[in-house]
Design an enzyme around this catalytic site. Sequence first.
Site, mmCIF file in Angstrom:
data_model
loop_
_atom_site.group_PDB
_atom_site.id
_atom_site.type_symbol
_atom_site.label_atom_id
_atom_site.label_comp_id
_atom_site.label_asym_id
_atom_site.label_seq_id
_atom_site.Cartn_x
_atom_site.Cartn_y
_atom_site.Cartn_z
ATOM 1 N N ASP A 98 0.834 -1.204 0.000
ATOM 2 C CA ASP A 98 0.000 0.000 0.000
ATOM 3 C C ASP A 98 0.867 1.251 0.000
ATOM 4 O O ASP A 98 2.023 1.225 0.442
ATOM 5 C CB ASP A 98 -0.909 -0.012 1.247
ATOM 6 C CG ASP A 98 -1.998 1.026 1.146
ATOM 7 O OD1 ASP A 98 -2.880 0.881 0.284
ATOM 8 O OD2 ASP A 98 -1.962 2.016 1.902
ATOM 9 N N SER A 99 0.273 2.347 -0.451
ATOM 10 C CA SER A 99 1.003 3.620 -0.447
ATOM 11 C C SER A 99 1.225 4.114 0.983
ATOM 12 O O SER A 99 2.149 4.868 1.243
ATOM 13 C CB SER A 99 0.210 4.663 -1.227
ATOM 14 O OG SER A 99 -1.034 4.897 -0.603
ATOM 15 N N CYS A 151 -4.448 -0.738 -3.027
ATOM 16 C CA CYS A 151 -4.222 0.665 -3.381
ATOM 17 C C CYS A 151 -4.442 0.857 -4.889
ATOM 18 O O CYS A 151 -3.728 0.266 -5.706
ATOM 19 C CB CYS A 151 -2.786 1.027 -2.997
ATOM 20 S SG CYS A 151 -2.292 2.666 -3.517
ATOM 21 N N GLU A 167 -8.261 10.455 6.840
ATOM 22 C CA GLU A 167 -7.111 10.282 7.740
ATOM 23 C C GLU A 167 -7.219 11.201 8.954
ATOM 24 O O GLU A 167 -6.725 10.870 10.035
ATOM 25 C CB GLU A 167 -5.804 10.525 6.968
ATOM 26 C CG GLU A 167 -5.572 9.423 5.945
ATOM 27 C CD GLU A 167 -4.214 9.465 5.269
ATOM 28 O OE1 GLU A 167 -3.443 10.420 5.514
ATOM 29 O OE2 GLU A 167 -3.926 8.535 4.490
ATOM 30 N N CYS A 202 -10.334 3.811 -4.509
ATOM 31 C CA CYS A 202 -9.359 4.311 -3.536
ATOM 32 C C CYS A 202 -9.567 3.569 -2.226
ATOM 33 O O CYS A 202 -10.716 3.354 -1.798
ATOM 34 C CB CYS A 202 -9.543 5.808 -3.312
ATOM 35 S SG CYS A 202 -8.443 6.450 -2.030
ATOM 36 N N HIS A 218 -9.334 4.445 0.725
ATOM 37 C CA HIS A 218 -9.948 5.176 1.837
ATOM 38 C C HIS A 218 -11.461 5.380 1.693
ATOM 39 O O HIS A 218 -12.131 5.700 2.665
ATOM 40 C CB HIS A 218 -9.348 6.573 1.949
ATOM 41 C CG HIS A 218 -7.926 6.616 2.410
ATOM 42 N ND1 HIS A 218 -6.902 5.970 1.772
ATOM 43 C CD2 HIS A 218 -7.349 7.259 3.464
ATOM 44 C CE1 HIS A 218 -5.761 6.204 2.396
ATOM 45 N NE2 HIS A 218 -6.007 6.981 3.428
HETATM 46 N N1 DGL Z 1 -3.962 4.122 -1.190
HETATM 47 C C1 DGL Z 1 -4.325 5.155 -2.139
HETATM 48 C C2 DGL Z 1 -5.325 4.582 -3.159
HETATM 49 O O1 DGL Z 1 -5.975 3.575 -2.945
HETATM 50 C C3 DGL Z 1 -4.860 6.396 -1.438
HETATM 51 C C4 DGL Z 1 -3.817 7.119 -0.594
HETATM 52 C C5 DGL Z 1 -2.704 7.761 -1.392
HETATM 53 O O2 DGL Z 1 -2.990 8.469 -2.380
HETATM 54 O O3 DGL Z 1 -1.551 7.531 -1.040
HETATM 55 O O4 DGL Z 1 -5.466 5.175 -4.228
#
Ligand code: DGL
Length: 277
Positions: free
Chosen positions: A12-13, A75, A154, A186, A188
């Site tokens: 994940d990012s 992600c 967040e 996304c 989130h």
């Molecule tokens: N995890 C990213 C996504 O699913 C969202 C958070 C980020 O942009 O780092 O696109």
Amino acid sequence: MSKRWIMIGILDSGIGGLRAARELLDRVPDADLIYFGDTARSPYGVKHGDTIRRNASEGLKFLLAAGATIICIPCSDISGAGFDLPDGLPRRSIIDAVSAGTHAALALPQLNRIGIIGTPATIASHAFEMALAAAKPGARVYANPCPLIVPLVEAGRLTKPETFRIIKNCVSPLKRRRVDTLILACSHFAVLRRTIQRKIGKRVFLVDAAEAAVADTAARISGSPGAVSRGKTSRFLVTDRSEYVEHAARILFGGPVALELAPIPPIRSETSPPEAS
Ligand code: DGL
């Protein structure tokens, strides 16, 4: 039957994938799991695709070196930008949000007008549009970037009026297009799923791409004969562990989570002066 050790890696990012990790542990409670979140370099959603790809490729190598045998990428930024496949990891061992989310959408009965919301990087990658166009050429696809939802989630501002307003602004153009399906592209966005559903309308099907990646990963494991875990261990590694990260991680994970600092990747700066020879 011979046994095969399975260790799930989550790439994940940052911390958004913790929600997926929680869901995976619910679905596969015996799993060994290792999470890699690149909090030092996130958000990826505002970065160029080449940067995301380079960073994600390092994360993938890290997970492979740590013993992951199957990798879930909830992600959408990473799934959209792509990654270099490290030696020793077959592509079929990676389940990503774009393929899984598209697959989940295609299973729906009324898929004709599809909306996609995600970060600017995910929308700029056109990855979901391309996957949908290949699988369902007649469908109309409309995408809208929503850069503010990640920081709002967040910060835990889940029920604040500004959050409701921002979600309304984000989905309104797609509502005007009369989409029948909305892909949450996304990690989130599902935290605000109820609000998104309210704003887009109750007749629109929501597809959570991250959740689809989790479901496909769990299905792959349960359908894999002889797959066993070593001992139900879960580790959550991140490249930065600020107070902000710790706090936001609890929101995304839905409770306390013990974050460890990952030893790699090195933080590279494009602007550092060249080393003296
Ligand atoms: N995890 C990213 C996504 O699913 C969202 C958070 C980020 O942009 O780092 O696109």
